[in-house]
Enzyme design. Sequence first.
Site, PDB file in Angstrom:
ATOM      1  N   HIS A 288      11.964  -3.425  14.731  1.00 55.34           N
ATOM      2  CA  HIS A 288      12.035  -3.126  13.310  1.00 55.34           C
ATOM      3  C   HIS A 288      10.703  -3.480  12.652  1.00 55.34           C
ATOM      4  O   HIS A 288      10.315  -4.649  12.618  1.00 55.34           O
ATOM      5  CB  HIS A 288      13.172  -3.900  12.640  1.00 55.34           C
ATOM      6  CG  HIS A 288      14.533  -3.490  13.106  1.00 55.34           C
ATOM      7  ND1 HIS A 288      15.257  -2.487  12.496  1.00 55.34           N
ATOM      8  CD2 HIS A 288      15.283  -3.929  14.157  1.00 55.34           C
ATOM      9  CE1 HIS A 288      16.403  -2.332  13.130  1.00 55.34           C
ATOM     10  NE2 HIS A 288      16.445  -3.189  14.136  1.00 55.34           N
TER      11      HIS A 288
ATOM     12  N   CYS B  11      15.226   1.458   9.799  1.00 50.43           N
ATOM     13  CA  CYS B  11      16.526   1.572   9.119  1.00 50.43           C
ATOM     14  C   CYS B  11      16.442   2.444   7.875  1.00 50.43           C
ATOM     15  O   CYS B  11      17.470   2.867   7.345  1.00 50.43           O
ATOM     16  CB  CYS B  11      17.044   0.188   8.718  1.00 50.43           C
ATOM     17  SG  CYS B  11      17.271  -0.933  10.120  1.00 50.43           S
TER      18      CYS B  11
ATOM     19  N   CYS C  66       0.812  -1.228   0.000  1.00 51.00           N
ATOM     20  CA  CYS C  66       0.000   0.000   0.000  1.00 51.00           C
ATOM     21  C   CYS C  66       0.839   1.268   0.000  1.00 51.00           C
ATOM     22  O   CYS C  66       0.341   2.328   0.329  1.00 51.00           O
ATOM     23  CB  CYS C  66      -0.976   0.004   1.170  1.00 51.00           C
ATOM     24  SG  CYS C  66      -0.236  -0.332   2.773  1.00 51.00           S
TER      25      CYS C  66
ATOM     26  N   CYS D 242      15.140   4.511  -9.006  1.00 55.47           N
ATOM     27  CA  CYS D 242      14.186   5.623  -9.114  1.00 55.47           C
ATOM     28  C   CYS D 242      14.906   6.943  -9.360  1.00 55.47           C
ATOM     29  O   CYS D 242      14.364   7.846  -9.992  1.00 55.47           O
ATOM     30  CB  CYS D 242      13.315   5.705  -7.869  1.00 55.47           C
ATOM     31  SG  CYS D 242      14.233   5.838  -6.314  1.00 55.47           S
TER      32      CYS D 242
ATOM     33  N   HIS E 298       0.446   4.815   3.202  1.00 52.11           N
ATOM     34  CA  HIS E 298      -0.410   3.976   4.037  1.00 52.11           C
ATOM     35  C   HIS E 298       0.423   3.039   4.917  1.00 52.11           C
ATOM     36  O   HIS E 298       0.204   2.933   6.120  1.00 52.11           O
ATOM     37  CB  HIS E 298      -1.369   3.182   3.140  1.00 52.11           C
ATOM     38  CG  HIS E 298      -2.403   2.423   3.910  1.00 52.11           C
ATOM     39  ND1 HIS E 298      -3.237   1.507   3.331  1.00 52.11           N
ATOM     40  CD2 HIS E 298      -2.727   2.427   5.225  1.00 52.11           C
ATOM     41  CE1 HIS E 298      -4.024   0.992   4.253  1.00 52.11           C
ATOM     42  NE2 HIS E 298      -3.742   1.534   5.404  1.00 52.11           N
TER      43      HIS E 298
ATOM     44  N   HIS F 220      12.994   7.707  -1.829  1.00 51.22           N
ATOM     45  CA  HIS F 220      12.428   7.432  -3.154  1.00 51.22           C
ATOM     46  C   HIS F 220      12.336   8.724  -3.948  1.00 51.22           C
ATOM     47  O   HIS F 220      12.022   9.787  -3.398  1.00 51.22           O
ATOM     48  CB  HIS F 220      11.038   6.812  -2.981  1.00 51.22           C
ATOM     49  CG  HIS F 220      10.389   6.405  -4.265  1.00 51.22           C
ATOM     50  ND1 HIS F 220      10.961   5.498  -5.140  1.00 51.22           N
ATOM     51  CD2 HIS F 220       9.218   6.794  -4.843  1.00 51.22           C
ATOM     52  CE1 HIS F 220      10.155   5.329  -6.181  1.00 51.22           C
ATOM     53  NE2 HIS F 220       9.100   6.111  -6.023  1.00 51.22           N
TER      54      HIS F 220
ATOM     55  N   HIS G 250       1.063   2.645   9.238  1.00 51.81           N
ATOM     56  CA  HIS G 250       1.072   1.459  10.102  1.00 51.81           C
ATOM     57  C   HIS G 250       2.293   1.492  11.025  1.00 51.81           C
ATOM     58  O   HIS G 250       2.197   1.171  12.214  1.00 51.81           O
ATOM     59  CB  HIS G 250       1.101   0.182   9.256  1.00 51.81           C
ATOM     60  CG  HIS G 250      -0.182  -0.113   8.547  1.00 51.81           C
ATOM     61  ND1 HIS G 250      -1.389  -0.232   9.205  1.00 51.81           N
ATOM     62  CD2 HIS G 250      -0.461  -0.308   7.230  1.00 51.81           C
ATOM     63  CE1 HIS G 250      -2.340  -0.492   8.338  1.00 51.81           C
ATOM     64  NE2 HIS G 250      -1.805  -0.531   7.126  1.00 51.81           N
TER      65      HIS G 250
ATOM     66  N   CYS H 259      12.438  -1.803   5.684  1.00 52.33           N
ATOM     67  CA  CYS H 259      12.398  -1.491   7.115  1.00 52.33           C
ATOM     68  C   CYS H 259      12.314   0.016   7.301  1.00 52.33           C
ATOM     69  O   CYS H 259      13.157   0.763   6.789  1.00 52.33           O
ATOM     70  CB  CYS H 259      13.651  -2.036   7.807  1.00 52.33           C
ATOM     71  SG  CYS H 259      13.730  -1.606   9.570  1.00 52.33           S
TER      72      CYS H 259
END
Length: 474
Positions: A36, A52, A3, A122, A10, A425, A14, A49
């Site tokens: 982690h 990290c 997600c 990317c 999203h 990213h 979490h 992760c």
Amino acid sequence: VHCGRYVNGHAKKHYEDAQIPMTNHKKTEKQEKVQHTVCMDCSSYSTYCYRCDDFVVNDTKLGLVQKVREHLQNLENSAFTSDRHRKRKLLENSSLNSKLLKVNGSTIALCATGLRNLGNTCFMNAILQSLSNIQQFCCYFKELPAVELRNGKTAGRRTYHTRSQGDNNVSLVEEFRKTLCALWQGSQTAFSPESLFYVVWKIMPNFRGYQQQDAHEFMRYLLDHLHLELQGGFNGVSRSVILQENSGLSASNKCCINGASTVVTAIFGGILQNEVNCLICGTESRKFDPFLDLSLDIPSQFRNKRTKNQENGPMCTLRDCLRSFTDLEELDETELYMCHKCKKKQKSTKKFWIQKLPKVLCLHLKRFHWTAYLRNKVDTYVEFPLRGLDMKCYLLEPENSGPESCLYDLAAVVVHHGSGVGSGHYTAYATHEGRWFHFNDSTVTLTDEETVVKAKAYILFYVERQAKSGSDKL
């Protein structure tokens, strides 16, 4: 659940929610251990992760990560086989529908193509998508003939490079040309730039491997190597001849860097005047330096301001960054100027003027700074204009420039999501035929100007306005 790590946010939510219970209870010896929280991409099965801020390559002692991978693979290959054919047809139809847009009641084809991520690539994808939307630069490469690198039976054919071929069979210009041609054909939803990435590995050793890289550093290496390769002959024809015939760029618009002019310097090349004044004797030293982009500091007084809506002092604007770059600056003790009149190093002042503006002005905001041991990111929002960036006040001789020659309109923006230069990213926003697109690797979505102006820009590409009346100015 696939997600979204950064852009959708999203999965990151979490992770943030999982940290709250830890602060509400008294820590036991077991809880004091580093926790982690990871997420897994259900398509590629790569694991990430958040603590990290990097991809996970190892596993737990019990092999839990691999067990989750196997479970997902079993689900994909199990009783859902028949259902998968139905879903595949739906996906194919949806991909076709996603290529269609409704504009003024009529349906038109969306020709934009994404770039597949080959493993933390990317940074490369964002730069390639940005350059592909700078029309004059992109059109020059797309109109070039294919490179003929072989003799004998394969002479005259286009060469498609493989990993088994030698160093003599690679051409950055050719692979760059083929990638640009693939991006706006509209025949596929995503293109895999494997051949180009292989050439990058061959000629740019710094970018070998699959670790995250700096997009600005890659852009500079890419432009420099394109410039060097274009300086050579092209199928027996001088590239400078092709430059004049295909791009329509006159000699007066060229800015030579490391030898003869090419389309790289003709479009991105500008000239800075560097003035240094000795504070002891008043001796003035002037130096002219060619540039392909300008790296701008975000002024220190704005570095705690993170979002556009945060009410914490004045908003940082692109004008503030440009003013900080061109303002008179007194050099510190570590940068003493060697005065030829005083015959020793003296305190001095430095000031930059822009002697010649480029056709495409590339502005790099310096968001990464070294501390004692770490490279931290400046996450400050910098307000920038979509059109009408006026550069006249930064020119050495503004009276010699026309009313429209100093105005620039935004063509593309590269954005870094995340906290560190070696992670996170990259995505890009770019305008094509009057519409703005968001390029997130293989995913291309239509967006609007309101979304673009909220982005925390890392690299901005401004194109010189061509004799059009402008209402908005920076």
